[in-house]
Design a protein around this motif. Structure first.
Motif, PDB file in Angstrom:
ATOM      1  N   GLN A 111     -23.943  54.015 -52.955  1.00 55.32           N
ATOM      2  CA  GLN A 111     -24.339  54.309 -54.325  1.00 55.32           C
ATOM      3  C   GLN A 111     -23.127  54.467 -55.236  1.00 55.32           C
ATOM      4  O   GLN A 111     -23.158  54.054 -56.398  1.00 55.32           O
ATOM      5  CB  GLN A 111     -25.190  55.578 -54.366  1.00 55.32           C
ATOM      6  N   ALA A 112     -22.059  55.058 -54.697  1.00 57.02           N
ATOM      7  CA  ALA A 112     -20.853  55.288 -55.492  1.00 57.02           C
ATOM      8  C   ALA A 112     -20.012  54.030 -55.660  1.00 57.02           C
ATOM      9  O   ALA A 112     -19.162  53.960 -56.549  1.00 57.02           O
ATOM     10  CB  ALA A 112     -20.012  56.384 -54.832  1.00 57.02           C
ATOM     11  N   GLY A 113     -20.238  53.038 -54.800  1.00 57.77           N
ATOM     12  CA  GLY A 113     -19.419  51.826 -54.853  1.00 57.77           C
ATOM     13  C   GLY A 113     -18.045  52.012 -54.262  1.00 57.77           C
ATOM     14  O   GLY A 113     -17.130  51.227 -54.524  1.00 57.77           O
ATOM     15  N   ASN A 114     -17.872  53.024 -53.429  1.00 56.59           N
ATOM     16  CA  ASN A 114     -16.568  53.333 -52.860  1.00 56.59           C
ATOM     17  C   ASN A 114     -16.750  54.171 -51.605  1.00 56.59           C
ATOM     18  O   ASN A 114     -17.578  55.079 -51.572  1.00 56.59           O
ATOM     19  CB  ASN A 114     -15.721  54.118 -53.870  1.00 56.59           C
ATOM     20  N   GLY A 115     -15.998  53.865 -50.559  1.00 59.62           N
ATOM     21  CA  GLY A 115     -16.019  54.689 -49.364  1.00 59.62           C
ATOM     22  C   GLY A 115     -16.494  53.981 -48.116  1.00 59.62           C
ATOM     23  O   GLY A 115     -16.068  54.321 -47.011  1.00 59.62           O
ATOM     24  N   ALA A 116     -17.392  53.018 -48.263  1.00 61.47           N
ATOM     25  CA  ALA A 116     -17.916  52.308 -47.093  1.00 61.47           C
ATOM     26  C   ALA A 116     -16.879  51.344 -46.537  1.00 61.47           C
ATOM     27  O   ALA A 116     -15.978  50.887 -47.247  1.00 61.47           O
ATOM     28  CB  ALA A 116     -19.191  51.546 -47.460  1.00 61.47           C
ATOM     29  N   GLY A 117     -17.014  51.033 -45.247  1.00 59.16           N
ATOM     30  CA  GLY A 117     -16.138  50.054 -44.633  1.00 59.16           C
ATOM     31  C   GLY A 117     -16.420  48.652 -45.136  1.00 59.16           C
ATOM     32  O   GLY A 117     -17.307  48.421 -45.963  1.00 59.16           O
ATOM     33  N   ASP A 118     -15.667  47.690 -44.609  1.00 56.70           N
ATOM     34  CA  ASP A 118     -15.864  46.289 -44.982  1.00 56.70           C
ATOM     35  C   ASP A 118     -17.056  45.686 -44.246  1.00 56.70           C
ATOM     36  O   ASP A 118     -17.713  44.769 -44.742  1.00 56.70           O
ATOM     37  CB  ASP A 118     -14.600  45.487 -44.669  1.00 56.70           C
ATOM     38  N   VAL A 119     -17.329  46.201 -43.055  1.00 57.90           N
ATOM     39  CA  VAL A 119     -18.516  45.849 -42.268  1.00 57.90           C
ATOM     40  C   VAL A 119     -19.093  47.165 -41.758  1.00 57.90           C
ATOM     41  O   VAL A 119     -18.344  47.999 -41.238  1.00 57.90           O
ATOM     42  CB  VAL A 119     -18.169  44.930 -41.077  1.00 57.90           C
ATOM     43  N   VAL A 120     -20.391  47.371 -41.915  1.00 60.92           N
ATOM     44  CA  VAL A 120     -20.987  48.638 -41.490  1.00 60.92           C
ATOM     45  C   VAL A 120     -22.194  48.369 -40.607  1.00 60.92           C
ATOM     46  O   VAL A 120     -22.946  47.427 -40.818  1.00 60.92           O
ATOM     47  CB  VAL A 120     -21.402  49.510 -42.696  1.00 60.92           C
ATOM     48  N   GLY A 121     -22.369  49.201 -39.596  1.00 59.08           N
ATOM     49  CA  GLY A 121     -23.541  49.130 -38.748  1.00 59.08           C
ATOM     50  C   GLY A 121     -24.697  49.891 -39.362  1.00 59.08           C
ATOM     51  O   GLY A 121     -24.495  50.922 -40.018  1.00 59.08           O
ATOM     52  N   ILE A 122     -25.911  49.397 -39.163  1.00 58.88           N
ATOM     53  CA  ILE A 122     -27.108  50.057 -39.677  1.00 58.88           C
ATOM     54  C   ILE A 122     -28.160  50.069 -38.574  1.00 58.88           C
ATOM     55  O   ILE A 122     -28.539  49.018 -38.052  1.00 58.88           O
ATOM     56  CB  ILE A 122     -27.682  49.343 -40.915  1.00 58.88           C
TER      57      ILE A 122
END
Length: 446
Positions: A100-111
């Motif tokens: 939501q913030a557009g910042n903080g997540a990795g380049d590839v994320v598991g879900i």
């Protein structure tokens, strides 16, 4: 990946917070050279692609896959960060904030499957993998696995990693101590139904006083829920219109009743799955059985450690199969390296990669080419007494049916399992548990 140190709530929160602080410094400052471009006068820095996952034990099983990629791609390096054991309680809430913030997540994320409904409803969070040619991967996956990773407007955002399939993991040495059969075929024959499973548990606990039959209520509750969902339109907490149906779906009540019987009969060690205490209980032999979708094998072996090798085995699950549906990888739109991230997501879900992970750790491939690989079909797991995991899981993989999970599934699941755990540990009265479960589910669904 063998991970012996588990992360509890505070530790997990610390890891997640630390990951947020490293965003600006990891994998965000360099521009990759195209394959045909001449070398610059100054040596180009490699692009670092941060892959964020969750889960205990060997989690996504990426250790060897990452090492292989990094050895072969000096210009693009993968940094794998397994942030926490707990998806619903820690990983997914934090990931939602980052997205939501557009910042903080990795380049590839598991879900996890429980988060895919919400992920699918927010195409603005994700890079479109079609822009990098990955729509060509459609034929590599069962239709339901592929479509789960496609938004309503056609954006391809997620590629399937593993799928479920069900079994029971059991401690053969403790079965021998109780005078029960230890061979997996004979063990499977002990419990054609869940009622028989509980009867065998009572017999076990009458012989082995210091060990409980099962880890806790939640793992087996989840297995029964998925089995019953298949009998009730392949839905669990939400119907296909995303309406909450917890109090209307017989699958939920049947699974709840089973969990209640388990705890009333004192057949559990009262441990909540994916906690430090649960991991320690696995290692110390606090329980003899737990529900095991294929990916759970790596969790069990990682928690039990080398001392557990050969003591664990795998038997059929009571009541037939079921599909605890596994996970996906996606590329957040906020990444500064979408092309390279797409390349990594593509690599991690290729048949050869997924087949290798299955052979090493037990995560059943969702890639259909990997499922058909003779090495997968014939795979055995040394830790689990050379259990023929290919025979147990791979041959039924193509027939697995998905259970529909709503946008708020992860939140509702966490609320429901907290009530079931409370019923098990005595903090929620049995005669009030069902109503509290329904009420808390309504609150979680918003």
């Amino acid at each position: 990946m063998m991970i012996s140190k588990r992360r509890g709530g505070l530790a997990a929160a610390s890891v997640l917070a630390a990951a947020a602080l490293t965003v600006a410094s990891c994998g965000s400052g360099s521009t990759p050279q195209s394959s045909g471009a001449p070398a610059s006068s100054a040596a180009a820095q490699p692009v670092t692609i941060r892959v964020q996952t969750f889960g205990g034990g060997t989690n996504f099983g990426y250790e060897k896959a990452v090492a292989k990629w990094n050895a072969e791609h000096k210009d693009i390096q993968i940094k794998h960060e397994n942030l926490t054991d707990q998806f619903e309680q820690q990983y997914w809430p934090q990931m939602i904030q980052w997205l939501q913030a557009g910042n903080g997540a990795g380049d590839v994320v598991g879900i996890d499957e429980g988060g895919m409904g919400l992920a699918k409803a927010h195409p603005e969070w994700w890079a479109d993998l079609k822009e990098y040619g990955l729509e060509s991967r459609k034929a590599d996956f069962p239709a339901w696995k592929w479509e789960t990773g496609v938004t309503a407007d056609g954006k391809v955002f997620g590629l399937g990693t593993d799928i479920g399939g069900m079994s029971i993991c059991y401690r053969s040495d403790l079965f021998k101590k109780a005078g029960l059969p230890t061979e997996r075929d004979k063990v499977s024959a002990l419990w054609p139904t869940w009622d028989e499973f509980m009867k065998v548990g009572q017999q076990f606990q009458s012989k082995v006083k210091d060990t409980k039959w099962a880890d806790g209520t939640n793992t087996l509750y989840q297995v029964v829920l998925y089995q019953e969902a298949a009998k009730n339109g392949n839905v669990a907490y939400f119907d296909a219109q995303n309406s909450l149906i917890v109090d209307k779906n017989p699958a939920v009540k049947t699974a709840f009743d089973f969990a209640q019987k388990m705890t009333q009969q004192g057949l559990t060690a009262k441990l909540r799955n994916f906690t430090d205490e649960w991991a320690a209980g696995t290692q110390k032999g606090a329980f003899a059985t737990l529900g095991c979708p294929s990916w759970m094998l790596g969790v069990v072996s990682g928690n039990a450690g080398e001392g557990g090798a050969g003591k664990w085995d795998v038997a059929s699950v009571p009541g037939g199969g079921g599909n605890w549906g596994g996970s996906w990888v996606a590329v957040p739109k906020q990444t500064k390296h979408p092309k390279e991230a797409a390349m990594v997501a593509d690599y991690l879900t290729q048949a050869q990669t997924e087949a290798s992970i299955f052979s090493d750790f037990g995560n059943m491939p969702s890639n259909t080419k990997a499922q058909q690989d003779p090495a997968v079909q014939g795979a055995k797991n040394e830790f689990f007494n050379d259990a023929p995991i290919g025979e147990i899981f791979a041959k039924s993989a193509s027939s697995l049916q998905p259970v529909f999970l709503g946008v708020k599934h992860a939140q509702v699941k966490n609320a429901i399992e907290s009530v079931i755990q409370g019923m098990d540990d005595g903090s929620v009265a049995h005669d009030k548990a069902w109503q509290q479960l329904v009420d808390d589910a309504v609150k979680a669904a918003g």
